[in-house]
Enzyme design. Structure first.
Site, PDB file in Angstrom:
ATOM      1  N   GLU A   6       0.689  -1.240   0.001  1.00 52.42           N
ATOM      2  CA  GLU A   6       0.179   0.094  -0.161  1.00 52.42           C
ATOM      3  C   GLU A   6       0.702   1.241  -0.032  1.00 52.42           C
ATOM      4  O   GLU A   6       2.288   1.050   0.343  1.00 52.42           O
ATOM      5  CB  GLU A   6      -0.810   0.107   1.205  1.00 52.42           C
ATOM      6  CG  GLU A   6      -2.301  -0.544   1.106  1.00 52.42           C
ATOM      7  CD  GLU A   6      -3.110   0.308   0.333  1.00 52.42           C
ATOM      8  OE1 GLU A   6      -2.928   1.210  -0.409  1.00 52.42           O
ATOM      9  OE2 GLU A   6      -4.367   0.021   0.369  1.00 52.42           O
ATOM     10  N   ASP A   7       0.390   2.080  -0.499  1.00 50.82           N
ATOM     11  CA  ASP A   7       1.034   3.478  -0.258  1.00 50.82           C
ATOM     12  C   ASP A   7       0.860   4.163   1.112  1.00 50.82           C
ATOM     13  O   ASP A   7       1.864   4.534   1.714  1.00 50.82           O
ATOM     14  CB  ASP A   7       0.525   4.558  -1.570  1.00 50.82           C
ATOM     15  CG  ASP A   7      -0.711   4.767  -1.539  1.00 50.82           C
ATOM     16  OD1 ASP A   7      -1.738   4.204  -0.977  1.00 50.82           O
ATOM     17  OD2 ASP A   7      -1.411   5.974  -2.133  1.00 50.82           O
ATOM     18  N   ASP A  20      -4.402   4.681   6.493  1.00 54.30           N
ATOM     19  CA  ASP A  20      -4.834   5.663   7.300  1.00 54.30           C
ATOM     20  C   ASP A  20      -5.855   5.436   8.367  1.00 54.30           C
ATOM     21  O   ASP A  20      -5.611   4.877   9.408  1.00 54.30           O
ATOM     22  CB  ASP A  20      -5.840   6.692   6.257  1.00 54.30           C
ATOM     23  CG  ASP A  20      -6.038   7.943   6.780  1.00 54.30           C
ATOM     24  OD1 ASP A  20      -5.883   8.442   7.762  1.00 54.30           O
ATOM     25  OD2 ASP A  20      -6.461   8.820   5.965  1.00 54.30           O
ATOM     26  N   PHE A  53      -1.983  16.058   5.056  1.00 54.96           N
ATOM     27  CA  PHE A  53      -2.483  15.562   3.840  1.00 54.96           C
ATOM     28  C   PHE A  53      -1.410  15.554   2.811  1.00 54.96           C
ATOM     29  O   PHE A  53      -1.064  16.740   2.339  1.00 54.96           O
ATOM     30  CB  PHE A  53      -3.709  16.264   3.455  1.00 54.96           C
ATOM     31  CG  PHE A  53      -4.223  15.843   1.998  1.00 54.96           C
ATOM     32  CD1 PHE A  53      -4.916  14.754   2.071  1.00 54.96           C
ATOM     33  CD2 PHE A  53      -3.854  16.292   0.907  1.00 54.96           C
ATOM     34  CE1 PHE A  53      -5.551  14.211   0.902  1.00 54.96           C
ATOM     35  CE2 PHE A  53      -4.460  15.869  -0.334  1.00 54.96           C
ATOM     36  CZ  PHE A  53      -5.216  14.691  -0.248  1.00 54.96           C
ATOM     37  N   ARG A  73       0.349  12.331  -8.289  1.00 61.79           N
ATOM     38  CA  ARG A  73       0.823  11.069  -8.030  1.00 61.79           C
ATOM     39  C   ARG A  73       2.323  11.055  -8.699  1.00 61.79           C
ATOM     40  O   ARG A  73       3.224  10.025  -8.086  1.00 61.79           O
ATOM     41  CB  ARG A  73       0.047  10.319  -8.850  1.00 61.79           C
ATOM     42  CG  ARG A  73      -1.359   9.973  -8.245  1.00 61.79           C
ATOM     43  CD  ARG A  73      -1.830   8.463  -8.627  1.00 61.79           C
ATOM     44  NE  ARG A  73      -3.535   8.540  -8.557  1.00 61.79           N
ATOM     45  CZ  ARG A  73      -4.219   8.204  -7.527  1.00 61.79           C
ATOM     46  NH1 ARG A  73      -3.427   7.679  -6.719  1.00 61.79           N
ATOM     47  NH2 ARG A  73      -5.360   8.061  -7.561  1.00 61.79           N
TER      48      ARG A  73
END
Ligand code: PRP
Length: 192
Positions: free
Chosen positions: A109-110, A113, A163, A176
């Site tokens: 995963e990046d 959260d 964020f 991205r």
């Protein structure tokens, strides 16, 4: 008017060099562990590395090249958010091409959260009976967790509730392709 991608960035949080260094470390650690015990597949099939689209793509591409043992990779796509800001239904948009029964699987995963996406993925993939199932994420925001999920390998813990965009992470699908992780200028958040 032409604009550079970096024009929208207020500050770099994790630079490209730091990412590259950490990815090499993770690749070495994962290689070492799978050579000496994490692999459980009784038939000895290669580890299946599963990238979660779209955010994991740059990290996954670098990570698998830092892993020095035979492996296969595949991708899943999920939609994790209903309206872009709060957790909604987690749906599988693209599933794996192969069965994973009895195989060693590593999810990439990046970012983790709230944990909802990963919880859903882990439940779905566990039900298919893999020999082992682990998780590697570039970024972790543990203070944002709403459900508990096991994360085996973490690149960086984000210290604040930032964020961030870049290196796979988007704002409104853009940014991205930044080679680093950074924070957007407030005016770009409004504009985008
Ligand atoms: C991001 C990220 C994780 C998920 C993490 O995906 O790639 O899959 O959110 O959030 P959670 O822990 O709160 O569930 P996103 O849905 O933004 O899709 P993307 O990878 O295509 O950007």
């Amino acid at each position: 008017m032409e604009r550079a991608l970096t024009d929208g960035i207020e500050r770099v949080v994790i630079g490209a060099e730091a990412i590259a260094r950490r990815v090499r470390e993770l690749g070495s650690q994962i290689s070492e562990e799978y050579r000496t015990g994490a692999a459980k597949d009784p038939r000895g099939r290669p580890l299946l590395v599963v990238g979660i689209l779209k955010g994991a793509m740059p990290f996954m591409a670098d990570l698998v090249r830092a892993m020095d043992f035979p492996l296969e990779y595949d991708f899943m796509a999920v939609s994790s958010y209903g309206n872009g800001t709060s957790p909604g239904e987690v749906r599988i948009l693209k599933d794996l091409d192969c069965a994973i029964g009895g195989r060693d699987v590593l999810i990439v995963e990046d970012i983790v959260d709230t944990g909802h996406t990963l919880q859903h993925l882990l439940a779905g993939l566990s039900a298919r009976g893999p020999a082992s199932l682990r998780v590697c994420t570039l970024l972790d925001k543990p203070h944002r967790r709403e459900v508990e999920v096991p994360v085996d390998y973490v690149g960086f813990v984000l210290p604040e509730n930032l964020f961030v965009v870049g290196y796979g992470l988007d704002y409104a699908e853009v940014y991205r392709n930044l080679p680093f992780v950074g924070v957007l200028k407030p005016e770009c958040v409004r504009e985008a």
